[in-house]
Write a protein that holds these residues in place. Sequence first.
Motif, PDB file in Angstrom:
ATOM      1  N   LEU A  10       0.819  -1.204   0.000  1.00  0.00           N
ATOM      2  CA  LEU A  10       0.000   0.000   0.000  1.00  0.00           C
ATOM      3  C   LEU A  10       0.859   1.262   0.000  1.00  0.00           C
ATOM      4  CD1 LEU A  10      -2.704  -1.152   2.573  1.00  0.00           C
ATOM      5  CD2 LEU A  10      -3.126  -0.622   0.159  1.00  0.00           C
ATOM      6  N   GLU A  11       1.976   1.202   0.729  1.00  0.00           N
ATOM      7  CA  GLU A  11       2.865   2.364   0.779  1.00  0.00           C
ATOM      8  C   GLU A  11       3.506   2.664  -0.581  1.00  0.00           C
ATOM      9  OE1 GLU A  11       4.773   2.927   5.166  1.00  0.00           O
ATOM     10  OE2 GLU A  11       5.428   1.131   4.095  1.00  0.00           O
ATOM     11  N   SER A  12       3.633   1.652  -1.425  1.00  0.00           N
ATOM     12  CA  SER A  12       4.301   1.827  -2.720  1.00  0.00           C
ATOM     13  C   SER A  12       3.376   2.401  -3.803  1.00  0.00           C
ATOM     14  CB  SER A  12       4.862   0.484  -3.200  1.00  0.00           C
ATOM     15  OG  SER A  12       3.812  -0.398  -3.576  1.00  0.00           O
ATOM     16  N   VAL A  13       2.090   2.500  -3.489  1.00  0.00           N
ATOM     17  CA  VAL A  13       1.121   2.953  -4.495  1.00  0.00           C
ATOM     18  C   VAL A  13       1.220   4.464  -4.700  1.00  0.00           C
ATOM     19  CG1 VAL A  13      -1.328   3.168  -5.048  1.00  0.00           C
ATOM     20  CG2 VAL A  13      -0.468   1.068  -3.984  1.00  0.00           C
ATOM     21  N   TYR A  14       1.324   4.867  -5.969  1.00  0.00           N
ATOM     22  CA  TYR A  14       1.253   6.282  -6.326  1.00  0.00           C
ATOM     23  C   TYR A  14       0.531   6.387  -7.662  1.00  0.00           C
ATOM     24  CZ  TYR A  14       2.393  11.005  -7.736  1.00  0.00           C
ATOM     25  OH  TYR A  14       2.290  12.313  -8.152  1.00  0.00           O
ATOM     26  N   LEU A  15      -0.561   7.119  -7.691  1.00  0.00           N
ATOM     27  CA  LEU A  15      -1.369   7.247  -8.902  1.00  0.00           C
ATOM     28  C   LEU A  15      -1.572   8.716  -9.255  1.00  0.00           C
ATOM     29  CD1 LEU A  15      -4.133   4.586  -8.147  1.00  0.00           C
ATOM     30  CD2 LEU A  15      -2.139   4.311  -9.610  1.00  0.00           C
ATOM     31  N   GLU A  16      -1.493   9.013 -10.534  1.00  0.00           N
ATOM     32  CA  GLU A  16      -1.728  10.376 -10.997  1.00  0.00           C
ATOM     33  C   GLU A  16      -3.150  10.512 -11.525  1.00  0.00           C
ATOM     34  OE1 GLU A  16       1.284  11.403 -13.803  1.00  0.00           O
ATOM     35  OE2 GLU A  16       2.888  11.452 -12.308  1.00  0.00           O
ATOM     36  N   LYS A  17      -3.656  11.732 -11.485  1.00  0.00           N
ATOM     37  CA  LYS A  17      -5.005  11.998 -11.989  1.00  0.00           C
ATOM     38  C   LYS A  17      -5.147  11.492 -13.426  1.00  0.00           C
ATOM     39  CE  LYS A  17      -7.030  15.844  -9.451  1.00  0.00           C
ATOM     40  NZ  LYS A  17      -7.756  17.112  -9.632  1.00  0.00           N
ATOM     41  N   PRO A  18      -6.316  10.931 -13.758  1.00  0.00           N
ATOM     42  CA  PRO A  18      -7.570  10.904 -12.975  1.00  0.00           C
ATOM     43  C   PRO A  18      -7.677   9.706 -12.027  1.00  0.00           C
ATOM     44  CG  PRO A  18      -7.981  10.019 -15.140  1.00  0.00           C
ATOM     45  CD  PRO A  18      -6.540  10.433 -15.137  1.00  0.00           C
ATOM     46  N   GLN A  19      -6.618   8.883 -11.970  1.00  0.00           N
ATOM     47  CA  GLN A  19      -6.636   7.752 -11.035  1.00  0.00           C
ATOM     48  C   GLN A  19      -6.352   8.259  -9.617  1.00  0.00           C
ATOM     49  OE1 GLN A  19      -7.468   4.673 -11.607  1.00  0.00           O
ATOM     50  NE2 GLN A  19      -7.595   4.749 -13.851  1.00  0.00           N
ATOM     51  N   ARG A  20      -7.002   7.641  -8.669  1.00  0.00           N
ATOM     52  CA  ARG A  20      -6.809   8.007  -7.263  1.00  0.00           C
ATOM     53  C   ARG A  20      -6.985   6.763  -6.389  1.00  0.00           C
ATOM     54  NH1 ARG A  20      -4.230  11.718  -8.357  1.00  0.00           N
ATOM     55  NH2 ARG A  20      -4.473  13.906  -7.779  1.00  0.00           N
ATOM     56  N   VAL A  21      -6.470   6.857  -5.154  1.00  0.00           N
ATOM     57  CA  VAL A  21      -6.627   5.775  -4.169  1.00  0.00           C
ATOM     58  C   VAL A  21      -7.605   6.233  -3.095  1.00  0.00           C
ATOM     59  CG1 VAL A  21      -5.481   4.182  -2.588  1.00  0.00           C
ATOM     60  CG2 VAL A  21      -4.219   5.132  -4.527  1.00  0.00           C
ATOM     61  N   PHE A  22      -8.587   5.395  -2.836  1.00  0.00           N
ATOM     62  CA  PHE A  22      -9.557   5.666  -1.770  1.00  0.00           C
ATOM     63  C   PHE A  22      -9.077   4.990  -0.490  1.00  0.00           C
ATOM     64  CE2 PHE A  22     -13.352   4.194   0.604  1.00  0.00           C
ATOM     65  CZ  PHE A  22     -13.930   5.431   0.900  1.00  0.00           C
ATOM     66  N   SER A  23      -9.021   5.748   0.600  1.00  0.00           N
ATOM     67  CA  SER A  23      -8.648   5.200   1.911  1.00  0.00           C
ATOM     68  C   SER A  23      -9.769   5.499   2.890  1.00  0.00           C
ATOM     69  CB  SER A  23      -7.350   5.840   2.427  1.00  0.00           C
ATOM     70  OG  SER A  23      -6.296   5.700   1.503  1.00  0.00           O
ATOM     71  N   ALA A  86     -16.967  -5.530  13.365  1.00  0.00           N
ATOM     72  CA  ALA A  86     -16.439  -5.598  14.725  1.00  0.00           C
ATOM     73  C   ALA A  86     -16.248  -4.159  15.223  1.00  0.00           C
ATOM     74  CB  ALA A  86     -15.144  -6.392  14.739  1.00  0.00           C
ATOM     75  N   LYS A  87     -15.016  -3.800  15.552  1.00  0.00           N
ATOM     76  CA  LYS A  87     -14.777  -2.451  16.062  1.00  0.00           C
ATOM     77  C   LYS A  87     -14.437  -1.463  14.960  1.00  0.00           C
ATOM     78  CE  LYS A  87     -13.414  -3.590  20.784  1.00  0.00           C
ATOM     79  NZ  LYS A  87     -12.405  -3.395  21.856  1.00  0.00           N
ATOM     80  N   SER A  88     -13.907  -1.963  13.850  1.00  0.00           N
ATOM     81  CA  SER A  88     -13.517  -1.036  12.791  1.00  0.00           C
ATOM     82  C   SER A  88     -13.507  -1.713  11.433  1.00  0.00           C
ATOM     83  CB  SER A  88     -12.127  -0.454  13.082  1.00  0.00           C
ATOM     84  OG  SER A  88     -11.149  -1.482  13.146  1.00  0.00           O
ATOM     85  N   LEU A  89     -13.593  -0.878  10.411  1.00  0.00           N
ATOM     86  CA  LEU A  89     -13.508  -1.329   9.024  1.00  0.00           C
ATOM     87  C   LEU A  89     -12.471  -0.464   8.321  1.00  0.00           C
ATOM     88  CD1 LEU A  89     -14.540  -2.881   6.502  1.00  0.00           C
ATOM     89  CD2 LEU A  89     -16.280  -1.081   6.259  1.00  0.00           C
ATOM     90  N   VAL A  90     -11.530  -1.115   7.627  1.00  0.00           N
ATOM     91  CA  VAL A  90     -10.484  -0.399   6.900  1.00  0.00           C
ATOM     92  C   VAL A  90     -10.525  -0.841   5.437  1.00  0.00           C
ATOM     93  CG1 VAL A  90      -8.004   0.071   6.702  1.00  0.00           C
ATOM     94  CG2 VAL A  90      -9.030  -0.285   8.962  1.00  0.00           C
ATOM     95  N   ILE A  91     -10.610   0.137   4.529  1.00  0.00           N
ATOM     96  CA  ILE A  91     -10.676  -0.175   3.095  1.00  0.00           C
ATOM     97  C   ILE A  91      -9.728   0.736   2.315  1.00  0.00           C
ATOM     98  CG2 ILE A  91     -12.122  -0.107   1.014  1.00  0.00           C
ATOM     99  CD1 ILE A  91     -14.491  -0.955   2.644  1.00  0.00           C
ATOM    100  N   PHE A  92      -9.001   0.128   1.385  1.00  0.00           N
ATOM    101  CA  PHE A  92      -8.227   0.864   0.387  1.00  0.00           C
ATOM    102  C   PHE A  92      -8.673   0.325  -0.970  1.00  0.00           C
ATOM    103  CE2 PHE A  92      -5.560   0.580   4.175  1.00  0.00           C
ATOM    104  CZ  PHE A  92      -5.222   1.910   4.388  1.00  0.00           C
ATOM    105  N   ALA A  93      -8.938   1.227  -1.929  1.00  0.00           N
ATOM    106  CA  ALA A  93      -9.470   0.762  -3.210  1.00  0.00           C
ATOM    107  C   ALA A  93      -9.137   1.719  -4.342  1.00  0.00           C
ATOM    108  CB  ALA A  93     -10.986   0.593  -3.115  1.00  0.00           C
ATOM    109  N   THR A  94      -9.031   1.163  -5.552  1.00  0.00           N
ATOM    110  CA  THR A  94      -8.883   1.952  -6.778  1.00  0.00           C
ATOM    111  C   THR A  94      -9.914   1.472  -7.791  1.00  0.00           C
ATOM    112  OG1 THR A  94      -7.222   0.405  -7.638  1.00  0.00           O
ATOM    113  CG2 THR A  94      -6.408   2.341  -6.453  1.00  0.00           C
ATOM    114  N   ALA A  95     -10.187   2.319  -8.771  1.00  0.00           N
ATOM    115  CA  ALA A  95     -11.201   1.989  -9.775  1.00  0.00           C
ATOM    116  C   ALA A  95     -10.800   0.812 -10.639  1.00  0.00           C
ATOM    117  CB  ALA A  95     -11.479   3.217 -10.645  1.00  0.00           C
ATOM    118  N   ASP A  96      -9.482   0.667 -10.904  1.00  0.00           N
ATOM    119  CA  ASP A  96      -9.017  -0.395 -11.801  1.00  0.00           C
ATOM    120  C   ASP A  96      -8.715  -1.707 -11.080  1.00  0.00           C
ATOM    121  OD1 ASP A  96      -6.745   0.213 -10.428  1.00  0.00           O
ATOM    122  OD2 ASP A  96      -5.526   0.739 -12.180  1.00  0.00           O
TER     123      ASP A  96
END
Length: 268
Positions: A10-23, A86-96
């Motif tokens: 996850l730390e290695s991800v870098y996307l330029e517009k119009p791509q983005r990472v949702f956290s 449970a106590k929390s939900l964590v999501i990371f996502a991209t369109a592709d």
Amino acid sequence: MDMNKEIKKLESVYLEKPQRVFSMYLNTDPSDPEQQGGEWKIQFKNGMNNFEKYLQEDGDSDEKRNFWAVKEKVENYVRENEQNFAKSLVIFATADDSVWFAERFQMPVKTEFQWDDTAKVSQLKEMHQKFPQTGIILTQKETIKILDTELGTLKETSFYELDLDTEDWRQHTGPHRAQATVGSGGKSTQQEEFQARFDANRHRWYKSIASKLDKVAKKNEWERIYIIGDKEEAKDLRANMNKEVTDIVNKNMLDHEEMKVINEVIAV
């Protein structure tokens, strides 16, 4: 799941517009006073709507389509899994779909959302530093219960029980066989005899199981180890293990539900 690898990825991800990472970090803890009415649903809806409003105003149609694709996937996941939060939900996502990480945890988080060129992993890293791969060893007389955990989540449960005829520890994966209870007349002679035998042989018996526990710790790559049980039993087991024990909790919790045990360790 190897959380160290996931975090590095996850730390290695870098996307330029119009791509983005949702956290997204979403507090879904039902024991939180601020979550008694399921407020997380409102926070989730508002968080997603705020992004959509911002992108509408920004006018980038490609980025907007990418967000809509992510929003649909995230909303589907929440809808399909909300009964098991449970106590929390964590999501990371991209369109592709190059990034998709969705996990429910037994550790608290601060609700936050991000739509950016990198994944916001700071809270996940803090959670992992607090609760990395961890072994919880519960001891109660001739029974040892092992919980393999990470980030407050149970990965596997196993048992060792001492065969009193052969004095060998036997591993099994089924539920612990509870000892027969004593009637109102007090301790039976048989139990008193067992207690005397156990006290006389505990050090030797625990020395033989300690080497097995060291191997389990190595196999599971435990970074922390907690022993829960009677003060003298836990102390004896710790003294016989080569692996470093992080802490001891002097409570008899062998027959307690696993998540109650894990929460006890989280609170340490």
